[in-house]
Write an enzyme that holds these catalytic residues in place. Structure first.
Site, PDB file in Angstrom:
ATOM      1  N   TYR A  55      -8.966   5.363   7.655  1.00  0.00           N
ATOM      2  CA  TYR A  55      -9.055   5.735   9.066  1.00  0.00           C
ATOM      3  C   TYR A  55     -10.100   6.838   9.152  1.00  0.00           C
ATOM      4  CZ  TYR A  55      -4.678   3.263  10.168  1.00  0.00           C
ATOM      5  OH  TYR A  55      -3.707   2.306  10.364  1.00  0.00           O
TER       6      TYR A  55
ATOM      7  N   PRO B 239      -3.497   0.406  18.948  1.00  0.00           N
ATOM      8  CA  PRO B 239      -3.227  -0.104  17.598  1.00  0.00           C
ATOM      9  C   PRO B 239      -3.388   0.901  16.454  1.00  0.00           C
ATOM     10  CG  PRO B 239      -5.332  -0.915  18.382  1.00  0.00           C
ATOM     11  CD  PRO B 239      -4.711  -0.184  19.523  1.00  0.00           C
TER      12      PRO B 239
ATOM     13  N   TYR C 217       4.404   6.429   9.936  1.00  0.00           N
ATOM     14  CA  TYR C 217       3.583   5.246   9.624  1.00  0.00           C
ATOM     15  C   TYR C 217       4.412   4.189   8.882  1.00  0.00           C
ATOM     16  CZ  TYR C 217      -0.769   2.728   8.646  1.00  0.00           C
ATOM     17  OH  TYR C 217      -1.771   1.785   8.614  1.00  0.00           O
TER      18      TYR C 217
ATOM     19  N   LYS D  76       1.622  -0.210  14.975  1.00  0.00           N
ATOM     20  CA  LYS D  76       3.028  -0.281  15.376  1.00  0.00           C
ATOM     21  C   LYS D  76       3.435  -1.518  16.180  1.00  0.00           C
ATOM     22  CE  LYS D  76       4.500   3.226  13.343  1.00  0.00           C
ATOM     23  NZ  LYS D  76       4.889   2.760  12.030  1.00  0.00           N
TER      24      LYS D  76
ATOM     25  N   HIS E  33       0.842  -1.198   0.000  1.00  0.00           N
ATOM     26  CA  HIS E  33       0.000   0.000   0.000  1.00  0.00           C
ATOM     27  C   HIS E  33       0.875   1.246   0.000  1.00  0.00           C
ATOM     28  CE1 HIS E  33      -4.094  -1.534   0.628  1.00  0.00           C
ATOM     29  NE2 HIS E  33      -3.454  -2.582   1.092  1.00  0.00           N
TER      30      HIS E  33
HETATM   31  P1  FAD Z   1       2.849 -11.891  21.527  1.00  0.00           P
HETATM   32  O1  FAD Z   1       2.368 -11.951  20.122  1.00  0.00           O
HETATM   33  O2  FAD Z   1       1.869 -11.578  22.586  1.00  0.00           O
HETATM   34  O3  FAD Z   1       3.549 -13.272  21.836  1.00  0.00           O
HETATM   35  C1  FAD Z   1       3.901 -13.656  23.149  1.00  0.00           C
HETATM   36  C2  FAD Z   1       3.835 -15.153  23.239  1.00  0.00           C
HETATM   37  O4  FAD Z   1       4.286 -15.566  24.521  1.00  0.00           O
HETATM   38  C3  FAD Z   1       2.417 -15.684  23.095  1.00  0.00           C
HETATM   39  O5  FAD Z   1       2.380 -16.693  22.109  1.00  0.00           O
HETATM   40  C4  FAD Z   1       2.079 -16.214  24.475  1.00  0.00           C
HETATM   41  O6  FAD Z   1       1.195 -17.307  24.420  1.00  0.00           O
HETATM   42  C5  FAD Z   1       3.456 -16.605  24.986  1.00  0.00           C
HETATM   43  N1  FAD Z   1       3.558 -16.660  26.451  1.00  0.00           N
HETATM   44  C6  FAD Z   1       3.014 -15.820  27.373  1.00  0.00           C
HETATM   45  N2  FAD Z   1       3.322 -16.196  28.619  1.00  0.00           N
HETATM   46  C7  FAD Z   1       4.093 -17.310  28.494  1.00  0.00           C
HETATM   47  C8  FAD Z   1       4.725 -18.173  29.437  1.00  0.00           C
HETATM   48  N3  FAD Z   1       4.622 -17.947  30.766  1.00  0.00           N
HETATM   49  N4  FAD Z   1       5.414 -19.226  28.974  1.00  0.00           N
HETATM   50  C9  FAD Z   1       5.538 -19.454  27.643  1.00  0.00           C
HETATM   51  N5  FAD Z   1       4.969 -18.667  26.702  1.00  0.00           N
HETATM   52  C10 FAD Z   1       4.257 -17.602  27.124  1.00  0.00           C
HETATM   53  N6  FAD Z   1      -0.899  -4.580  16.728  1.00  0.00           N
HETATM   54  C11 FAD Z   1      -1.102  -3.888  15.628  1.00  0.00           C
HETATM   55  O7  FAD Z   1      -0.137  -3.287  15.131  1.00  0.00           O
HETATM   56  N7  FAD Z   1      -2.349  -3.866  15.040  1.00  0.00           N
HETATM   57  C12 FAD Z   1      -3.408  -4.566  15.556  1.00  0.00           C
HETATM   58  O8  FAD Z   1      -4.510  -4.533  15.023  1.00  0.00           O
HETATM   59  C13 FAD Z   1      -3.222  -5.280  16.715  1.00  0.00           C
HETATM   60  N8  FAD Z   1      -4.243  -5.983  17.275  1.00  0.00           N
HETATM   61  C14 FAD Z   1      -4.011  -6.652  18.435  1.00  0.00           C
HETATM   62  C15 FAD Z   1      -5.045  -7.362  19.048  1.00  0.00           C
HETATM   63  C16 FAD Z   1      -4.841  -8.042  20.251  1.00  0.00           C
HETATM   64  C17 FAD Z   1      -5.996  -8.811  20.904  1.00  0.00           C
HETATM   65  C18 FAD Z   1      -3.573  -7.989  20.868  1.00  0.00           C
HETATM   66  C19 FAD Z   1      -3.337  -8.686  22.202  1.00  0.00           C
HETATM   67  C20 FAD Z   1      -2.534  -7.319  20.240  1.00  0.00           C
HETATM   68  C21 FAD Z   1      -2.745  -6.639  19.034  1.00  0.00           C
HETATM   69  N9  FAD Z   1      -1.710  -5.945  18.392  1.00  0.00           N
HETATM   70  C22 FAD Z   1      -1.933  -5.262  17.272  1.00  0.00           C
HETATM   71  C23 FAD Z   1      -0.369  -5.942  18.889  1.00  0.00           C
HETATM   72  C24 FAD Z   1       0.514  -6.969  18.170  1.00  0.00           C
HETATM   73  O9  FAD Z   1      -0.224  -8.084  17.785  1.00  0.00           O
HETATM   74  C25 FAD Z   1       1.593  -7.300  19.146  1.00  0.00           C
HETATM   75  O10 FAD Z   1       2.358  -6.102  19.325  1.00  0.00           O
HETATM   76  C26 FAD Z   1       2.500  -8.444  18.731  1.00  0.00           C
HETATM   77  O11 FAD Z   1       1.797  -9.650  18.798  1.00  0.00           O
HETATM   78  C27 FAD Z   1       3.720  -8.494  19.644  1.00  0.00           C
HETATM   79  O12 FAD Z   1       4.411  -9.673  19.461  1.00  0.00           O
HETATM   80  P2  FAD Z   1       5.166 -10.372  20.673  1.00  0.00           P
HETATM   81  O13 FAD Z   1       5.855 -11.541  20.066  1.00  0.00           O
HETATM   82  O14 FAD Z   1       5.934  -9.369  21.415  1.00  0.00           O
HETATM   83  O15 FAD Z   1       4.020 -10.823  21.683  1.00  0.00           O
HETATM   84  C1  DHB Z   2      -4.764  -3.162  11.031  1.00  0.00           C
HETATM   85  C2  DHB Z   2      -4.614  -2.934  12.364  1.00  0.00           C
HETATM   86  C3  DHB Z   2      -4.234  -1.705  12.798  1.00  0.00           C
HETATM   87  O1  DHB Z   2      -4.089  -1.474  14.104  1.00  0.00           O
HETATM   88  C4  DHB Z   2      -4.028  -0.661  11.924  1.00  0.00           C
HETATM   89  O2  DHB Z   2      -3.702   0.568  12.389  1.00  0.00           O
HETATM   90  C5  DHB Z   2      -4.167  -0.889  10.571  1.00  0.00           C
HETATM   91  C6  DHB Z   2      -4.535  -2.151  10.126  1.00  0.00           C
HETATM   92  C7  DHB Z   2      -5.153  -4.513  10.560  1.00  0.00           C
HETATM   93  O3  DHB Z   2      -5.405  -5.366  11.417  1.00  0.00           O
HETATM   94  O4  DHB Z   2      -5.220  -4.737   9.360  1.00  0.00           O
END
Ligand code: FAD
Ligand code: DHB
Length: 410
Positions: A202, A293, A384, A297, A72
């Site tokens: 948005y 979100p 962005y 980021k 995009h």
């Molecule tokens: P995570 O993806 O949370 O991974 C952490 C992992 O550690 C998980 O698999 C968990 O099961 C595991 N874990 C936890 N505790 C333990 C333990 N004690 N022992 C072993 N394993 C463990 N970001 C965006 O940019 N746009 C979005 O739309 C967006 N939507 C989101 C929606 C939700 C519901 C959530 C929670 C987050 C969202 N985010 C979004 C944020 C983005 O998905 C996260 O920033 C990203 O997943 C971060 O990755 P991570 O690997 O740091 O953490």
């Molecule tokens: C999506 C999520 C976001 O938080 C955003 O700012 C843009 C797109 C998505 O899930 O596609």
């Protein structure tokens, strides 16, 4: 058991770190308390910054992303009944973002780690991290068959998300938490319908914020601002579509509707825990920081952390503690930039319950400024698409000796 780096969490941060370390000949084990199927199906982020895409390409992880990801060159900002295009390519000298779902990132990372013989233990319980202030920290876990394991490591990476155990393993007196909760949440749906737009929309609306994103040629992802305590049962599919149609309404444009495949509510907060290192424990991704979100980021920040952590651990394991010493400060610079950008996008676009007329007018003025001033639009576009530029060099610089205790393979 012995490994070089123990990694807690098989989310994007933990899995990518394990891959980047393997490219440098460093052994790791990833322990995850959920099943593989759960990790691969968890609906979350969808937008990859320019630098995240480059990082995945340089790490050899972009075959499907390059085939199926959707590039995009901008976004639409909608407010006051108008829709304005913010042209990232033009404003940033050609930079773009790519819509490629976190589910797909995670599937590719798991497949690649397992193909390369990497160790991932799913369905573990009772994860512990101990002896962090020594140079032999220990990762403990009980595997799915009930066996208890203690893995002696050179370093441990806490990639276990916001609800994990690693951040809490740093003594509270040594941590500073900076936090804000927002008085709204996002209700997200995944829908089996062709996207009604060529770029993400948005939309700031007097009824609340809405976002139109997508997952592919026939799958849409949409979000609605709702109250944080809103029971999801109060949002049957028809109500969701009606509300989305109102918030995106524009003469001559129509929102296509279809079967809802998934629906969920996500709370919104800004959270930073510093420092991101304690002894031989290094936090990465959501374990250390959360952003609302609206700026897309979260996933990109998790990638940025491990792009810094992999070479820092490589250096540490080869006797150079400098980059590991700088890890926390280096990451926090970017974390705070993204925390500010995400806060700015969020507060510009959402309706604050009970806000006065002044706030509403200031939001509209800010939106109009971004839509009409090249300088303001450039700032949005630069943030962005990713600022600052991500270090994307994934391979080890020429070294003659393997890390002590490692299975060195190139
Ligand atoms: P995570 O993806 O949370 O991974 C952490 C992992 O550690 C998980 O698999 C968990 O099961 C595991 N874990 C936890 N505790 C333990 C333990 N004690 N022992 C072993 N394993 C463990 N970001 C965006 O940019 N746009 C979005 O739309 C967006 N939507 C989101 C929606 C939700 C519901 C959530 C929670 C987050 C969202 N985010 C979004 C944020 C983005 O998905 C996260 O920033 C990203 O997943 C971060 O990755 P991570 O690997 O740091 O953490
Ligand atoms: C999506 C999520 C976001 O938080 C955003 O700012 C843009 C797109 C998505 O899930 O596609």
């Amino acid at each position: 058991m012995r490994t070089q780096v123990g990694i807690v969490g098989a989310g994007p941060a933990g899995l990518l770190l394990s891959h980047l370390l393997a490219l440098r000949g460093i052994d790791s084990i990833v322990v995850e308390d959920r099943s593989r199927a759960y990790c691969e199906a968890r609906q979350r982020a969808g937008v990859l910054e320019h630098g995240s895409v480059r990082l995945l390409r340089e790490a050899g992880l972009a075959a499907r992303l390059d085939q199926e990801g959707i590039e995009h060159g901008g976004i639409y900002l909608q407010f006051a009944g108008e829709r304005h295009h913010i042209d990232f390519r033009d404003l940033t000298g050609g930079r773009t973002v790519t819509v490629w779902a976190q589910t797909e990132v995670v599937k590719d990372l798991i497949a690649e780690r397992l193909r390369a013989g990497g160790a991932i233990e799913f369905d573990v319980t009772d994860t512990t991290v101990e002896h962090l202030e020594t140079d032999r920290p220990v990762l403990g876990y009980t595997s799915a068959d009930g066996t208890r394991h203690e893995v002696i490591c050179d370093a441990i990476a806490g990639c276990d998300g916001f609800h994990g155990i690693c951040r809490e393993a740093i003594p509270a007196r040594l941590r500073t938490v900076t936090e804000r909760e927002y008085p709204y949440a996002w209700l997200g749906i995944l829908a089996d319908v062709r996207p009604s737009t060529d770029e993400l929309i948005y939309s700031h609306h007097e009824r609340g914020f809405a976002l139109h994103s997508l997952r592919g040629p026939t799958v849409s992802r949409l979000y609605l601002q709702v109250r944080p305590d809103e029971p999801i049962g109060e949002w049957p599919d028809e109500r969701v579509w009606d509300e989305l149609a109102r918030r995106f309404e524009l003469p001559g444009w129509e929102l296509k509707t279809g079967p809802v495949l998934e629906k969920g509510i996500t709370p919104m907060r800004s959270f930073v825990s510093a420092p991101m290192r304690h002894g031989r424990l290094f936090l990465a991704g959501d374990a250390a920081h959360i952003v609302p979100p609206t700026g897309a980021k979260g996933l990109n920040l998790a990638f940025a952390d491990v792009a810094v952590l992999a070479p820092a651990l490589d250096a540490l394991l080869h006797g150079d503690p400098g980059p590991a010493g700088a890890y926390s400060a280096t990451c926090l610079d970017r974390v705070w930039r993204c925390t500010h950008f995400s806060w700015w996008m969020t507060t510009m676009l959402h309706r604050t319950p009970g806000a006065d007329a002044m706030e509403a007018r200031l939001q509209l003025s800010q939106l109009r400024y971004v839509a009409t001033s090249r300088a303001a639009a450039t700032s949005l576009a630069e943030n962005y698409t990713g600022y600052p530029e991500l270090p994307a060099k994934v391979s080890r610089s020429a070294r003659t000796s393997p890390a002590p205790g490692g299975n060195f393979k190139i």
